[in-house]
Design a protein around this motif. Sequence first.
Motif, PDB file in Angstrom:
ATOM      1  N   CYS A 130      -5.510  12.359   4.358  1.00  0.00           N
ATOM      2  CA  CYS A 130      -5.162  11.110   5.034  1.00  0.00           C
ATOM      3  C   CYS A 130      -3.671  10.964   5.312  1.00  0.00           C
ATOM      4  O   CYS A 130      -3.237  10.007   5.947  1.00  0.00           O
TER       5      CYS A 130
ATOM      6  N   CYS B 252      -1.083  13.780   0.768  1.00  0.00           N
ATOM      7  CA  CYS B 252      -2.524  13.998   0.859  1.00  0.00           C
ATOM      8  C   CYS B 252      -2.820  14.664   2.193  1.00  0.00           C
ATOM      9  O   CYS B 252      -2.459  14.147   3.244  1.00  0.00           O
TER      10      CYS B 252
ATOM     11  N   CYS C 154      -7.198   7.540  -0.443  1.00  0.00           N
ATOM     12  CA  CYS C 154      -8.542   7.847   0.050  1.00  0.00           C
ATOM     13  C   CYS C 154      -9.401   8.579  -0.964  1.00  0.00           C
ATOM     14  O   CYS C 154     -10.581   8.834  -0.717  1.00  0.00           O
TER      15      CYS C 154
ATOM     16  N   CYS D 212      -6.038  11.462  -4.353  1.00  0.00           N
ATOM     17  CA  CYS D 212      -5.214  10.600  -3.518  1.00  0.00           C
ATOM     18  C   CYS D 212      -5.460   9.125  -3.867  1.00  0.00           C
ATOM     19  O   CYS D 212      -6.605   8.681  -3.864  1.00  0.00           O
TER      20      CYS D 212
ATOM     21  N   TYR E  86      -1.294  10.379   3.187  1.00  0.00           N
ATOM     22  CA  TYR E  86      -0.606   9.487   2.266  1.00  0.00           C
ATOM     23  C   TYR E  86       0.468  10.253   1.469  1.00  0.00           C
ATOM     24  O   TYR E  86       0.217  11.350   0.978  1.00  0.00           O
TER      25      TYR E  86
END
Length: 801
Positions: free
Chosen positions: A509, A506, A549, A546, A511
Motif C-alpha cells: 500500500c 509497505c 493494510c 503493515c 505506507y
Amino acid sequence: MKVASVIVDVPSRQTDRPFDYWIPERWRGVIQPGMRVTVPFGARRLQGFVVDVKDHSDIKQLKPIEHVLDVVPVLNEELLDLGRHLMETTLCFAISAYQAMLPAAMRAKYEKTLRLTDEEKREMLPDEVKPLFAGRTEAAWKEVEAAGLWRAAQKAVQQGVLEAVYKVKEKAGKKTVKHAAIAIPSEQAKQELGSLPTRQKEVLSFLLEKGQAASVAELQAVLGVSSAPLKALVDKGFVVLNDVEVYRDPYEHRTFQPSEPPVLTRAQEAALAKIAASVRAGEHRTFLLYGVTGSGKTEVYMQAIDEALRQGKEAIVLVPEISLTPQMVERFKSRFGSKVAVLHSGLSVGEKYDEWRKIHRKEVQLVVGARSAVFAPFENLGMIIIDEEHETSYKQEEMPRYHARDVAIYRARRHSCPVVLGSATPSLETFARAAKGVYELLELPERISDRGLPDVHVVDMREELRSGNRSMFSRRLLDELRRRLERGEQAVLLLNRRGYSTFVMCRSCGYVIRCPHCDISLTYHRAGERMKCHYCGHEEPLVPRCPSCGSEHIRFFGTGTQKVEEELTRLLPKARVIRMDVDTTGRKGAHEELLSRFAAKEADILLGTQMIAKGLDFPNVTLVGVLAADTMLHLPDFRAAEKTFQLLTQVSGRAGRHELPGEVIIQTYTPDHYSIELAARHDYRAFYQREMMLRKAHGYPPYYYLTLITAAHEEAPAAAKAAEKIAAYLRKHLSHEAAVLGPVASPIARLHDRYRYQCMIKYKREPNLTAVLKAVIDRYQADAAHGGVMVTIDTNPYMMM
Ligand code: ADP
Ligand code: ZN
Ligand code: ZN
C-alpha cells in the motif's frame, strides 16, 4: 562596590537582562565580573554570571548574593564582550552566549524536584500523580517527565499543591589524588631516619630523595609498601597526606613521536611567509589558504603556529568534529607536545573540563578542537586557524546560533592577529570574499607527492540497471575492488547517508513508517531489529505487518552500511571489511580502534558514512568508491550542490596520497549534474563560477543574506497563524529592499510533536533588521506564554529544513 549585576540561568526573554544583587560584606572586592554566583530568584535559587559590579542600584530592596562559585573569573572581559556581540548578531539570550563559552561540566545544572507544599494537600493531587508521591513528599522532574505526567503536575503547581524546587549541583568535580609529603624540616627528617622501622625508613628516605610530594600510588608501586608504614609516619607527624588536583589526560597511555618540520615547498613557503609576517606585525588579517587535498596545508598551519608561539603568543586550531581524528591529533601532539590541549566530543565531561582548565591556567599555548574551542580563554592570541572552513558543523544549530568563522574573526580583530581559513573546497561565501580582496588568497595548487590528483570515473547507475545489474555495486567498481584485493591494496567505500533514509515501506500500500513526533521516516537499524528517529531519538521495534493494510510485505528500503556490508561479503567473500558508522563507533575509542586496524592492514575495505570522508591518510589506499553520490542533491537546501561537490572532492582526496597512484569511482543516478561532473574533474573554480551564477539568479548567499524564522506549535493552524502574523509584521516594518518569503510549511513539517511554519527574509542591506527581529521576539514571547508558539530565529541559516 556593593552591587553586582547578574545574568541568571533562565533562558527566556523576560529574564534576559542583568538583575542587581547586594554583595554581602565578606565578598566585597572578591566578586568580579565573569564569576559565577548563586542568587535567590523569586522562590528559586539560581546560578548566574556576574557581568558588572557597581556602587549603586536603582532598585531599592536588593537581595544578597548567596554563594560565589569561582575563585577567579571564568569569563574574562574579552569573552564577556564577545557574549554581548553574540546577543546582538545571533539574537540569543545572554545566558546562552556565556554558557556556550564554558565546558559543560561548569554549566549550571540543577537537581529539579517537585515537592508537596503541604501534607494536607496530598488529597488534592490529581489521581494519576498520586502514586508518584506515595510515601514521600518529593519527586524528581525526571520521574514526572518519564511518567508522562508533566501536564497534570504543572496544574498541581498552578493550584499550589506542588512546588518546583531547584537544587544547584556541579556535574564533574576536579579529580584529586592523595599525595604524601614530608611535614618536618628535612634535617630533622634525616635524623629521624635512624630510629624508624625499615618500611617507614624506606618511605621517608624516598620522599627525602624525591624532594617533593609523591602520590600514594607511586609509593606503593615503587616501594611495594602497604598503607601501614605510611599511616604510621602520618601518625608521628612526619608526613602529611594531601589531595592534589590532577588532570584526567585522555592521551595518557599514548606516546607521540616528536616530529621535525619538513622543508617546505615553494608554495608552502610563500603562504607561510605572508601569514608569519602578519603574526609578527601583530595585525589582523583573514587569509584563505586554498589548497587541494594533500597540498600540505596542515604543515603550513603548524609552522605558522610555531611563529606565534615564538612570539610568546597562543593559537587556536579549529577542526571539524568529524575530522578531529586520532591522526590529526597525533600530528599536533607530535609537533607541540605538552603545549597542546585537545577539545572534542569524544572526551568525557570531566576530561573536557580538565583540558579547558589547562587553557584557563595558561598551562598550554595551543588548543586543537571542534567548534566551541573558538571560545578558548586565551588572553594573548597570536592566530586562529580554521581547517576545512567550508564545513557546516562550524555553525551551531542551537542558541547561540553562531558560526565559528565569525567568532574567530571577531576575536582576532580584538587580539590584532591573523585568521587562516583553510580548505580544498572553500565555501562560496569565503571564496567570494577572497575574490573581492576582503580576505587574502593564498594558494597551494599542487599535491606534495608528485602523483597529482587521482583519476575519477563517473558510473551511471541507470545504465547498470538497464543492462540488468540490480546490485548496488556497478560492474566497474566490483572489478576494481577485485583488482585491489589481488594486489593487496586497500579501498575506501563511502555511502553517503545524509538525506538518505533506510526507511520502512509497505510494498502493498505504500505506507511509510514515520516518527510519531517528527514528520520524518524512521530509520531501520539491524541491531535489535529496531526503527529509530534521527531527530528525536524515538525508537520502536520493527513491525511484522503493515499498520495500515496488514500486509506482510513491509520492509526497509534505501541502503544502510550494514546492508552494503552484507552485499559486499556476498560478492567478495574473501574481502575483509571494516564498517564505520554510528552503530560501530558509538563506544568511546571505537573510532580510533577501527582506524588503526585498517592502518595495520587488518582489512581490505573500509566502508563508512561521511565520517570517513575527511582527514584520513592511508598510504595503501588506491581506490575510493562513492556508492550513491546524488542522495544529497535532492534535499530542500540551496547549498545541496555545494555540499555534494565538497563531499565528492574531499573523499576523492583520500586516494593515492603517497607512492601508489589513486583512482576514484563515483556511482550516481544523475551523472550530468554539474556538481558531480566538476568534482570528477577537480575543477573548483568552474564549480564556483557556475554556482555563483545560480546563487545570483535566485537571490541566495553570498549575494544576499538570509534570516530564517520558524514558528512551531502542537496545533498546525496555530503555528501557521503565528507565522502569518510574523510575516505581515516583517513586511510592514522592513524596508522595500528586503524580501519576505512565506510563510510556508517547513520541509520537516513536524518535529518533536510540533508543527512548523517558516518565513525567510532575503536582504542585502537592512539596517533595521536587528531591531525588527527583536520586536518579533518580544511580541511572540507573550504568545508563547499563553498559546505556546515557539519562535526561533536563525540569522544565518545552514539548516534550511
Ligand atoms: P593537507 O592538509 O593540505 O591535506 P597535509 O598537510 O596533510 O595536506 O600534507 C599531505 C602530506 O604531505 C602529509 O603526509 C604531510 O606530512 C606531507 N607534507 C606536507 N608538507 C610537506 C613537505 N614540505 N615536505 C614533505 N612532506 C610534506
Ligand atoms: Zn500496507
Ligand atoms: Zn522523532
